[in-house]
Scaffold this motif. Structure first.
Motif, PDB file in Angstrom:
ATOM      1  N   PHE A 168       0.827  -1.207   0.000  1.00 36.31           N
ATOM      2  CA  PHE A 168       0.000   0.000   0.000  1.00 36.31           C
ATOM      3  C   PHE A 168       0.863   1.260   0.000  1.00 36.31           C
ATOM      4  O   PHE A 168       0.620   2.207  -0.755  1.00 36.31           O
ATOM      5  CB  PHE A 168      -0.943  -0.026   1.207  1.00 36.31           C
ATOM      6  CG  PHE A 168      -1.840   1.165   1.301  1.00 36.31           C
ATOM      7  CD1 PHE A 168      -2.961   1.273   0.494  1.00 36.31           C
ATOM      8  CD2 PHE A 168      -1.572   2.190   2.192  1.00 36.31           C
ATOM      9  CE1 PHE A 168      -3.798   2.379   0.569  1.00 36.31           C
ATOM     10  CE2 PHE A 168      -2.395   3.293   2.279  1.00 36.31           C
ATOM     11  CZ  PHE A 168      -3.517   3.388   1.465  1.00 36.31           C
ATOM     12  N   ALA A 169       1.893   1.271   0.834  1.00 38.03           N
ATOM     13  CA  ALA A 169       2.793   2.430   0.898  1.00 38.03           C
ATOM     14  C   ALA A 169       3.516   2.632  -0.429  1.00 38.03           C
ATOM     15  O   ALA A 169       3.624   3.763  -0.923  1.00 38.03           O
ATOM     16  CB  ALA A 169       3.802   2.251   2.037  1.00 38.03           C
ATOM     17  N   SER A 174       0.995   3.873  -3.030  1.00 35.45           N
ATOM     18  CA  SER A 174       0.669   5.271  -2.731  1.00 35.45           C
ATOM     19  C   SER A 174       1.770   6.193  -3.233  1.00 35.45           C
ATOM     20  O   SER A 174       1.499   7.242  -3.849  1.00 35.45           O
ATOM     21  CB  SER A 174       0.479   5.469  -1.223  1.00 35.45           C
ATOM     22  OG  SER A 174      -0.621   4.743  -0.747  1.00 35.45           O
ATOM     23  N   ARG A 175       3.034   5.815  -2.996  1.00 35.07           N
ATOM     24  CA  ARG A 175       4.160   6.616  -3.484  1.00 35.07           C
ATOM     25  C   ARG A 175       4.186   6.648  -5.012  1.00 35.07           C
ATOM     26  O   ARG A 175       4.504   7.682  -5.607  1.00 35.07           O
ATOM     27  CB  ARG A 175       5.480   6.082  -2.935  1.00 35.07           C
ATOM     28  CG  ARG A 175       5.767   6.527  -1.518  1.00 35.07           C
ATOM     29  CD  ARG A 175       7.209   6.253  -1.097  1.00 35.07           C
ATOM     30  NE  ARG A 175       7.565   4.847  -1.148  1.00 35.07           N
ATOM     31  CZ  ARG A 175       7.334   3.974  -0.163  1.00 35.07           C
ATOM     32  NH1 ARG A 175       6.737   4.373   0.952  1.00 35.07           N
ATOM     33  NH2 ARG A 175       7.703   2.722  -0.276  1.00 35.07           N
ATOM     34  N   ASP A 184      -3.674  12.091   1.096  1.00 42.76           N
ATOM     35  CA  ASP A 184      -4.843  11.224   1.263  1.00 42.76           C
ATOM     36  C   ASP A 184      -5.408  10.796  -0.089  1.00 42.76           C
ATOM     37  O   ASP A 184      -5.900   9.674  -0.228  1.00 42.76           O
ATOM     38  CB  ASP A 184      -5.925  11.931   2.082  1.00 42.76           C
ATOM     39  CG  ASP A 184      -5.558  12.041   3.556  1.00 42.76           C
ATOM     40  OD1 ASP A 184      -4.662  11.289   4.018  1.00 42.76           O
ATOM     41  OD2 ASP A 184      -6.164  12.880   4.247  1.00 42.76           O
ATOM     42  N   ALA A 191      -4.456   4.351  -4.207  1.00 41.45           N
ATOM     43  CA  ALA A 191      -3.783   3.083  -3.919  1.00 41.45           C
ATOM     44  C   ALA A 191      -4.778   2.042  -3.417  1.00 41.45           C
ATOM     45  O   ALA A 191      -4.727   0.877  -3.809  1.00 41.45           O
ATOM     46  CB  ALA A 191      -2.664   3.293  -2.896  1.00 41.45           C
ATOM     47  N   GLN A 192      -5.695   2.475  -2.549  1.00 40.33           N
ATOM     48  CA  GLN A 192      -6.704   1.536  -2.055  1.00 40.33           C
ATOM     49  C   GLN A 192      -7.592   1.054  -3.198  1.00 40.33           C
ATOM     50  O   GLN A 192      -7.893  -0.142  -3.299  1.00 40.33           O
ATOM     51  CB  GLN A 192      -7.546   2.180  -0.970  1.00 40.33           C
ATOM     52  CG  GLN A 192      -8.550   1.200  -0.378  1.00 40.33           C
ATOM     53  CD  GLN A 192      -9.363   1.810   0.750  1.00 40.33           C
ATOM     54  OE1 GLN A 192      -9.431   3.034   0.897  1.00 40.33           O
ATOM     55  NE2 GLN A 192      -9.975   0.969   1.545  1.00 40.33           N
ATOM     56  N   HIS A 226      -3.688  10.224  -2.825  1.00 42.37           N
ATOM     57  CA  HIS A 226      -2.832   9.149  -3.337  1.00 42.37           C
ATOM     58  C   HIS A 226      -3.142   7.830  -2.628  1.00 42.37           C
ATOM     59  O   HIS A 226      -3.155   6.771  -3.257  1.00 42.37           O
ATOM     60  CB  HIS A 226      -1.355   9.516  -3.158  1.00 42.37           C
ATOM     61  CG  HIS A 226      -0.980  10.784  -3.851  1.00 42.37           C
ATOM     62  ND1 HIS A 226      -0.348  11.809  -3.195  1.00 42.37           N
ATOM     63  CD2 HIS A 226      -1.170  11.205  -5.123  1.00 42.37           C
ATOM     64  CE1 HIS A 226      -0.140  12.795  -4.040  1.00 42.37           C
ATOM     65  NE2 HIS A 226      -0.637  12.461  -5.220  1.00 42.37           N
ATOM     66  N   ARG A 227      -3.401   7.918  -1.333  1.00 40.50           N
ATOM     67  CA  ARG A 227      -3.760   6.710  -0.577  1.00 40.50           C
ATOM     68  C   ARG A 227      -5.100   6.145  -1.052  1.00 40.50           C
ATOM     69  O   ARG A 227      -5.275   4.930  -1.132  1.00 40.50           O
ATOM     70  CB  ARG A 227      -3.797   7.008   0.918  1.00 40.50           C
ATOM     71  CG  ARG A 227      -2.425   7.202   1.558  1.00 40.50           C
ATOM     72  CD  ARG A 227      -2.563   7.398   3.069  1.00 40.50           C
ATOM     73  NE  ARG A 227      -1.529   8.105   3.713  1.00 40.50           N
ATOM     74  CZ  ARG A 227      -1.150   9.382   3.549  1.00 40.50           C
ATOM     75  NH1 ARG A 227      -1.754  10.139   2.678  1.00 40.50           N
ATOM     76  NH2 ARG A 227      -0.177   9.917   4.233  1.00 40.50           N
ATOM     77  N   VAL A 266       3.137  11.969  -0.247  1.00 46.24           N
ATOM     78  CA  VAL A 266       1.929  11.154  -0.401  1.00 46.24           C
ATOM     79  C   VAL A 266       0.788  11.832   0.349  1.00 46.24           C
ATOM     80  O   VAL A 266       0.916  12.153   1.531  1.00 46.24           O
ATOM     81  CB  VAL A 266       2.154   9.725   0.129  1.00 46.24           C
ATOM     82  CG1 VAL A 266       0.871   8.926   0.098  1.00 46.24           C
ATOM     83  CG2 VAL A 266       3.249   9.028  -0.676  1.00 46.24           C
TER      84      VAL A 266
END
Length: 105
Positions: free
Chosen positions: A44-45, A48-49, A62, A68-69, A64-65, A60
């Motif tokens: 996930f990290a 996100s990056r 929210d 990623a999710q 981007h997160r 990064v």
């Protein structure tokens, strides 16, 4: 970006079955769950990056997160469709990922 688009449709029968077995075991076994969650957090990290970099950001956010999710949900759904339902996932997964990458962040 090519790896991001191609990952959900990459067919790896052995890897897909193994992934689903590990996920199922993680639901039953706390030790396996902890390992699975650690690997998932690392993925996930990294994803996100990757989204941050694609959007020209060094940090990064929210957004981007969230991307990623969404990516990880598409990947999980793709593995399930390929393995459990024996369904091809292209071009649907490609289109979904392209929509994610094209979203403003």
């Amino acid at each position: 970006m090519a790896w991001l688009v191609s990952t959900p449709s990459r067919k790896d029968d052995t890897g897909d079955r193994l992934f689903l077995e590990v996920a199922a075991e993680a639901a039953r076994n706390e030790r396996i769950r902890a390992i699975y969650l650690d690997v998932r957090a690392q993925a996930f990290a990294n994803i996100s990056r990757a989204f941050a970099g694609l959007m020209g950001s060094d940090a990064v956010s929210d957004e981007h997160r969230a991307l990623a999710q969404a990516f990880m949900l598409i990947e999980l759904g793709s593995v399930c469709a390929r393995t459990l339902l024996n369904e091809p996932v292209q071009p649907a997964s490609d289109r979904l990922i392209e929509c994610l990458v094209g979203m403003p962040v």
